[in-house]
Write a protein that holds these residues in place. Structure first.
Motif, PDB file in Angstrom:
ATOM      1  N   ALA A  17       2.927 -47.243  68.370  1.00  0.00           N
ATOM      2  CA  ALA A  17       3.492 -46.571  69.544  1.00  0.00           C
ATOM      3  C   ALA A  17       4.208 -45.304  69.096  1.00  0.00           C
ATOM      4  O   ALA A  17       4.893 -45.294  68.080  1.00  0.00           O
ATOM      5  CB  ALA A  17       4.461 -47.511  70.249  1.00  0.00           C
ATOM      6  N   SER A  18       4.076 -44.254  69.860  1.00  0.00           N
ATOM      7  CA  SER A  18       4.730 -42.978  69.558  1.00  0.00           C
ATOM      8  C   SER A  18       6.225 -43.089  69.778  1.00  0.00           C
ATOM      9  O   SER A  18       6.687 -43.825  70.642  1.00  0.00           O
ATOM     10  CB  SER A  18       4.204 -41.881  70.473  1.00  0.00           C
ATOM     11  OG  SER A  18       2.833 -41.715  70.306  1.00  0.00           O
ATOM     12  N   SER A  19       6.953 -42.295  69.014  1.00  0.00           N
ATOM     13  CA  SER A  19       8.380 -42.144  69.274  1.00  0.00           C
ATOM     14  C   SER A  19       8.524 -41.428  70.612  1.00  0.00           C
ATOM     15  O   SER A  19       7.714 -40.548  70.925  1.00  0.00           O
ATOM     16  CB  SER A  19       9.008 -41.319  68.150  1.00  0.00           C
ATOM     17  OG  SER A  19      10.335 -41.006  68.455  1.00  0.00           O
ATOM     18  N   PRO A  20       9.541 -41.770  71.417  1.00  0.00           N
ATOM     19  CA  PRO A  20       9.689 -41.106  72.717  1.00  0.00           C
ATOM     20  C   PRO A  20       9.753 -39.586  72.620  1.00  0.00           C
ATOM     21  O   PRO A  20       9.233 -38.887  73.494  1.00  0.00           O
ATOM     22  CB  PRO A  20      11.005 -41.664  73.257  1.00  0.00           C
ATOM     23  CG  PRO A  20      11.230 -42.924  72.530  1.00  0.00           C
ATOM     24  CD  PRO A  20      10.561 -42.778  71.200  1.00  0.00           C
ATOM     25  N   ASP A  22       8.129 -37.733  70.696  1.00  0.00           N
ATOM     26  CA  ASP A  22       6.804 -37.200  70.418  1.00  0.00           C
ATOM     27  C   ASP A  22       5.865 -37.276  71.626  1.00  0.00           C
ATOM     28  O   ASP A  22       4.753 -36.759  71.582  1.00  0.00           O
ATOM     29  CB  ASP A  22       6.170 -37.936  69.234  1.00  0.00           C
ATOM     30  CG  ASP A  22       6.925 -37.703  67.939  1.00  0.00           C
ATOM     31  OD1 ASP A  22       7.576 -36.639  67.806  1.00  0.00           O
ATOM     32  OD2 ASP A  22       6.879 -38.593  67.058  1.00  0.00           O
ATOM     33  N   VAL A  23       6.305 -37.938  72.678  1.00  0.00           N
ATOM     34  CA  VAL A  23       5.484 -38.048  73.893  1.00  0.00           C
ATOM     35  C   VAL A  23       5.640 -36.758  74.693  1.00  0.00           C
ATOM     36  O   VAL A  23       6.730 -36.406  75.125  1.00  0.00           O
ATOM     37  CB  VAL A  23       5.913 -39.271  74.738  1.00  0.00           C
ATOM     38  CG1 VAL A  23       5.141 -39.313  76.048  1.00  0.00           C
ATOM     39  CG2 VAL A  23       5.719 -40.562  73.951  1.00  0.00           C
ATOM     40  N   THR A  56      12.165 -44.412  78.280  1.00  0.00           N
ATOM     41  CA  THR A  56      12.444 -43.908  76.937  1.00  0.00           C
ATOM     42  C   THR A  56      12.965 -45.032  76.048  1.00  0.00           C
ATOM     43  O   THR A  56      12.530 -45.187  74.906  1.00  0.00           O
ATOM     44  CB  THR A  56      13.458 -42.748  76.989  1.00  0.00           C
ATOM     45  OG1 THR A  56      12.868 -41.691  77.744  1.00  0.00           O
ATOM     46  CG2 THR A  56      13.811 -42.236  75.600  1.00  0.00           C
ATOM     47  N   GLN A  59      10.060 -47.326  75.232  1.00  0.00           N
ATOM     48  CA  GLN A  59       9.168 -46.716  74.239  1.00  0.00           C
ATOM     49  C   GLN A  59       9.811 -46.712  72.860  1.00  0.00           C
ATOM     50  O   GLN A  59       9.142 -46.933  71.854  1.00  0.00           O
ATOM     51  CB  GLN A  59       8.781 -45.294  74.660  1.00  0.00           C
ATOM     52  CG  GLN A  59       7.740 -44.648  73.784  1.00  0.00           C
ATOM     53  CD  GLN A  59       6.381 -45.337  73.853  1.00  0.00           C
ATOM     54  OE1 GLN A  59       6.067 -46.027  74.822  1.00  0.00           O
ATOM     55  NE2 GLN A  59       5.572 -45.148  72.838  1.00  0.00           N
ATOM     56  N   HIS A  63       8.218 -48.428  69.581  1.00  0.00           N
ATOM     57  CA  HIS A  63       8.020 -47.673  68.342  1.00  0.00           C
ATOM     58  C   HIS A  63       8.659 -48.413  67.157  1.00  0.00           C
ATOM     59  O   HIS A  63       8.034 -48.560  66.104  1.00  0.00           O
ATOM     60  CB  HIS A  63       8.610 -46.274  68.499  1.00  0.00           C
ATOM     61  CG  HIS A  63       8.526 -45.423  67.272  1.00  0.00           C
ATOM     62  ND1 HIS A  63       7.326 -44.966  66.768  1.00  0.00           N
ATOM     63  CD2 HIS A  63       9.482 -44.966  66.440  1.00  0.00           C
ATOM     64  CE1 HIS A  63       7.553 -44.256  65.676  1.00  0.00           C
ATOM     65  NE2 HIS A  63       8.863 -44.238  65.460  1.00  0.00           N
ATOM     66  N   ASP A  84       3.932 -50.568  74.814  1.00  0.00           N
ATOM     67  CA  ASP A  84       3.784 -49.120  74.632  1.00  0.00           C
ATOM     68  C   ASP A  84       3.602 -48.475  76.001  1.00  0.00           C
ATOM     69  O   ASP A  84       2.621 -48.717  76.686  1.00  0.00           O
ATOM     70  CB  ASP A  84       2.582 -48.840  73.729  1.00  0.00           C
ATOM     71  CG  ASP A  84       2.449 -47.375  73.347  1.00  0.00           C
ATOM     72  OD1 ASP A  84       3.181 -46.532  73.898  1.00  0.00           O
ATOM     73  OD2 ASP A  84       1.611 -47.075  72.488  1.00  0.00           O
ATOM     74  N   ALA A  86       3.817 -45.038  76.583  1.00  0.00           N
ATOM     75  CA  ALA A  86       3.735 -43.592  76.340  1.00  0.00           C
ATOM     76  C   ALA A  86       3.092 -42.842  77.504  1.00  0.00           C
ATOM     77  O   ALA A  86       3.556 -41.771  77.887  1.00  0.00           O
ATOM     78  CB  ALA A  86       2.984 -43.309  75.044  1.00  0.00           C
ATOM     79  N   ALA A  90       5.067 -40.064  79.622  1.00  0.00           N
ATOM     80  CA  ALA A  90       4.574 -38.682  79.713  1.00  0.00           C
ATOM     81  C   ALA A  90       4.535 -38.221  81.166  1.00  0.00           C
ATOM     82  O   ALA A  90       4.928 -37.093  81.483  1.00  0.00           O
ATOM     83  CB  ALA A  90       3.189 -38.575  79.084  1.00  0.00           C
TER      84      ALA A  90
END
Length: 121
Positions: A17-20, A22-23, A56, A59, A63, A84, A86, A90
């Motif tokens: 999962a992306s870091s918040p 990075d979204v 956030t 997420q 992550h 996740d 993301a 977004a």
């Protein structure tokens, strides 16, 4: 052999999962909020801010869980648990940007001063 292990590790991390922060926001047209006056936009901004904060935090947990899951088990756990968010995050970031653009366009008091809080990145 080392190369295979390193490439396997990178492939697993890519599935995390992306870091918040990075979204990236999904574009939401300003016209969605065009019929609202400044007061309504302010209320919508507060409501979306609460939603954004919750997503956030979710997420961020996904992550961290994935990071530890890959290190401990070799598997990103958020995919299995569905934690996740993301894509939804977004979209919410995009809504917040659209609200803020509309506030600037309508010259609402305080418009252009506030941005998406750093804690939500």
């Amino acid at each position: 052999m080392k190369r295979v292990v390193v490439l396997s590790g990178l492939a697993l991390l890519a599935g995390c999962a992306s870091s918040p922060k990075d979204v990236k926001p999904t574009y939401v047209p300003d016209t969605v909020y065009a019929s609202m006056d400044c007061q309504q936009l302010g209320q919508e901004e507060l409501k979306e801010g609460d939603v954004l904060e919750g997503l956030t935090n979710k997420q961020r947990r996904a992550h961290k869980t994935d990071t530890w899951g890959v290190l401990a088990l070799g598997v990103p756990l958020s995919e299995m648990t569905g934690s996740d968010v993301a894509g939804v995050l977004a979209r919410e970031k995009g809504k917040m940007e659209a609200i803020q653009r509309m506030q600037v366009a309508k010259s609402c008091p305080g418009a252009g001063v506030a941005t998406v809080p750093a804690t939500l990145d």
